[in-house]
Scaffold this active site. Structure first.
Site, PDB file in Angstrom:
ATOM      1  N   ASP A 263     -27.705  25.699 -32.109  1.00  0.00           N
ATOM      2  CA  ASP A 263     -28.180  24.439 -31.558  1.00  0.00           C
ATOM      3  C   ASP A 263     -27.613  23.322 -32.449  1.00  0.00           C
ATOM      4  O   ASP A 263     -27.154  23.595 -33.567  1.00  0.00           O
ATOM      5  CB  ASP A 263     -29.720  24.486 -31.602  1.00  0.00           C
ATOM      6  CG  ASP A 263     -30.366  23.161 -31.336  1.00  0.00           C
ATOM      7  OD1 ASP A 263     -30.057  22.565 -30.298  1.00  0.00           O
ATOM      8  OD2 ASP A 263     -31.182  22.719 -32.168  1.00  0.00           O
TER       9      ASP A 263
ATOM     10  N   ASP B 226     -28.883  19.351 -32.822  1.00  0.00           N
ATOM     11  CA  ASP B 226     -29.828  18.450 -33.508  1.00  0.00           C
ATOM     12  C   ASP B 226     -30.961  19.230 -34.164  1.00  0.00           C
ATOM     13  O   ASP B 226     -31.616  20.056 -33.535  1.00  0.00           O
ATOM     14  CB  ASP B 226     -30.420  17.461 -32.498  1.00  0.00           C
ATOM     15  CG  ASP B 226     -29.391  16.445 -32.046  1.00  0.00           C
ATOM     16  OD1 ASP B 226     -29.157  15.474 -32.774  1.00  0.00           O
ATOM     17  OD2 ASP B 226     -28.801  16.646 -30.957  1.00  0.00           O
TER      18      ASP B 226
ATOM     19  N   ASP C  88     -34.000  24.784 -33.205  1.00  0.00           N
ATOM     20  CA  ASP C  88     -35.241  24.206 -33.744  1.00  0.00           C
ATOM     21  C   ASP C  88     -36.195  23.681 -32.684  1.00  0.00           C
ATOM     22  O   ASP C  88     -37.301  23.277 -33.015  1.00  0.00           O
ATOM     23  CB  ASP C  88     -34.903  23.014 -34.660  1.00  0.00           C
ATOM     24  CG  ASP C  88     -34.443  21.813 -33.847  1.00  0.00           C
ATOM     25  OD1 ASP C  88     -33.589  22.002 -32.952  1.00  0.00           O
ATOM     26  OD2 ASP C  88     -34.952  20.705 -34.076  1.00  0.00           O
TER      27      ASP C  88
END
Ligand SMILES: O=P(O)(O)OC[C@H]1O[C@H](O[C@H]2O[C@H](CO)[C@@H](O)[C@H](O)[C@H]2O)[C@H](O)[C@@H](O)[C@@H]1O
Length: 379
Positions: free
Chosen positions: A118, A120, A312
Site C-alpha cells: 500500500d 499512504d 495500513d
C-alpha cells in the site's frame, strides 16, 4: 477447490501443503473502532442532519470519523484506561513481522514471494496535505531493491498516475484507485519482466469515469463552505478529506457528503484514515486486485507462491481477507494501535516497513550466495 495451507507458526503464516482451508480470522476482542467516550461536537449540525438522516446513522458516521484518528484525544483516554494490556494482547495476536521474520521467510521455502505494498501510511508517513505525502529516497531504494528480487506491486487508493509520481519506479506493478486501475511494469529490473502481466491494463470501472468526474465536481462545490475539507480526484474514485476540518464541522461535512451520495446510488462511500472514499458499487477492491495480479503473474490457484501484503488502512482489509480465504500468504497491518484486522502480523510505521523490506532483500541475497557456494562445492 481445496486450498493449501499449513499453519507454519502459531501466529498464522499459511503456506503450502495439501489440505486445509482458510485459517480462522482472529477474534474481535478489540473491535476497531474501539468504543470510546463521547466528545463535544456541533449539536446544531448534528440535530439538523439527524432530522433527515436518522439519528443512529449520522452519529455513527461522526463516531466513525473520530475513530479514524487514532492519535486523537482518544489515545490519551485509552492510555489512562490500561491500553498497555490491550496493546500487549493485540500484539500477541498480531506479532511484529520483524520479530517473526525468520518464520515468515521459512514459509516461503520453495515458493515465489510476491510483494504487495500500500502507499499512504505504509511507504509514506501520513501528513496533513495529501499532495505532500512524499516517500523518502531511502524507502524508494528499499522498494527498488525488493523489486529486483520479487515481483512487486503498489496497491493504492490514489489514482495510478499520482501514486506513480510519488513512487517513481517503472519496474513495479501499479494498482491505483483501490485496485480499479491496474498496469504492469514499464520496465524490468529482473526476470519478472517476462511475466504475462507486463504492460497489462485492467480498468473494471471504466464506465463510471463520467459519473466520478461529475460527483467530484459536485463534492467540490458542496463542501467548499467547510473549512479544511479537501476533495481529491482519484480517477475511478473520489476522496473527501477531513483531516484538516475542525471537529465541530464533521457532522455537517458528513451530512453534505451523504446528501450528494444519495443522488448517486451506483456509488458507495467507505471511510479511511480521516477520509471518505467514494467509489463505484462494483465488486472490485484491493483484494480482487491482488488476485488479478497473482493470476496475471501466472500464480492462479498455485501453491508455489507466497503473497506478502503490507497495508495500513481499512481498504487493505479486503486484501488481508483474500489471503486468509486462500489460506496462503502473509498479511501485515501497519499500525501502532490495536485495530480489528484480518492481517496476521503488524509493523508500527513506515520506518519498520522499510526495515522489513531491507531484511527481505538481505535474506534473499544471502540465500542466493549460499546456493551458489553449495553448487560450487558440488561441482
Ligand atoms: O491506499 P492508500 O495508498 O493508503 O491511499 C488511501 C488514501 O491515502 C491518502 O490519504 C491518506 O493520506 C494522506 C497523506 O498522508 C492524509 O492526509 C489523509 O488523511 C489519509 O487519508 C490519499 O490522499 C487518498 O486519496 C487515498 O485514498
Amino acid at each position: 477447490m481445496a486450498q493449501t495451507s499449513v499453519v507454519v507458526s502459531e501466529v498464522g503464516i499459511t503456506a503450502t501443503a495439501a489440505t486445509a482451508t482458510a485459517c480462522p480470522c482472529p477474534g474481535s476482542l478489540f473491535p476497531y473502532p474501539p468504543p470510546r467516550a463521547g466528545m463535544a461536537v456541533s449539536r446544531k449540525c448534528l440535530r439538523a442532519a439527524q432530522a433527515e438522516l436518522g439519528a443512529g446513522m449520522l452519529s455513527g458516521l461522526v463516531e466513525s470519523m473520530r475513530a479514524s484518528s487514532p492519535t486523537h484525544a482518544r489515545a490519551a483516554a485509552a492510555l489512562a484506561a490500561g491500553v498497555d494490556d490491550e496493546h500487549a494482547a493485540w500484539m500477541a495476536r498480531h506479532p511484529s513481522a520483524l520479530a517473526k521474520f525468520e518464520e515468515i521467510v521459512a514459509a516461503s521455502k520453495g515458493k515465489q514471494i510476491v510483494m504487495f505494498l500500500d502507499y499512504d501510511g505504509t511507504l509514506s508517513p501520513i501528513v496533513d496535505d495529501p499532495d505532500a505525502a512524499f516517500m523518502s529516497e531511502t524507502m524508494r531504494m528499499a522498494v527498488r531493491s525488493v523489486a529486483k528480487h520479487f515481483p512487486t506491486a503498489i496497491v493504492s487508493g490514489r489514482c495510478r498516475d499520482k501514486v506513480f509520481e510519488f513512487v517513481k519506479l517503472a519496474e513495479l506493478y501499479y494498482a491505483g484507485s483501490h485496485g480499479m486501475d491496474i498496469k504492469g511494469p514499464a520496465k524490468s529490473s529482473s526476470g519478472h519482466a517476462k511475466s504475462k502481466a507486463k504492460g497489462v491494463l485492467f480498468q473494471p470501472a471504466s464506465e463510471f469515469l463520467p459519473m466520478i468526474e461529475e460527483v467530484h465536481q459536485r463534492l467540490i462545490e458542496e463542501t467548499k463552505h467547510v473549512a479544511g475539507a479537501k476533495v481529491e480526484n482519484n480517477k475511478f474514485c473520489v476522496s473527501v478529506h477531513f483531516r484538516c476540518v475542525d471537529e465541530k464541522s464533521w457532522g455537517a461535512l458528513a451530512e453534505t457528503v451523504k446528501g450528494v451520495m444519495r443522488e448517486y446510488p451506483k456509488l458507495r462511500m467507505s471511510q479511511g484514515r480521516m477520509v471518505f472514499e467514494v467509489r463505484p458499487t462494483i465488486k472490485w477492491d484491493k483484494g480482487k486486485a491482488l488476485e488479478f495480479l497473482l493470476e496475471s503473474l501466472g500464480f492462479a490457484d498455485c501453491s508455489n507462491v507466497l503473497p506478502v501484503y503490507i497495508g495500513d488502512d481499512r481498504t487493505d482489509e479486503d486484501a488481508f481477507k483474500v489471503l486468509r480465504r486462500r489460506g496462503q500468504g502473509v498479511g501485515i497491518l501497519v499500525s501502532k494501535h490495536p485495530k480489528d484486522t484480518s492481517a496476521s502480523f503488524s509493523l508500527q510505521e513506515p520506518a519498520e516497513v522499510m526495515e522489513f523490506l531491507l531484511r527481505l532483500v538481505e535474506w534473499k541475497q544471502l540465500s542466493r550466495a549460499r546456493l551458489r557456494l553449495r553448487r560450487q562445492a558440488h561441482a
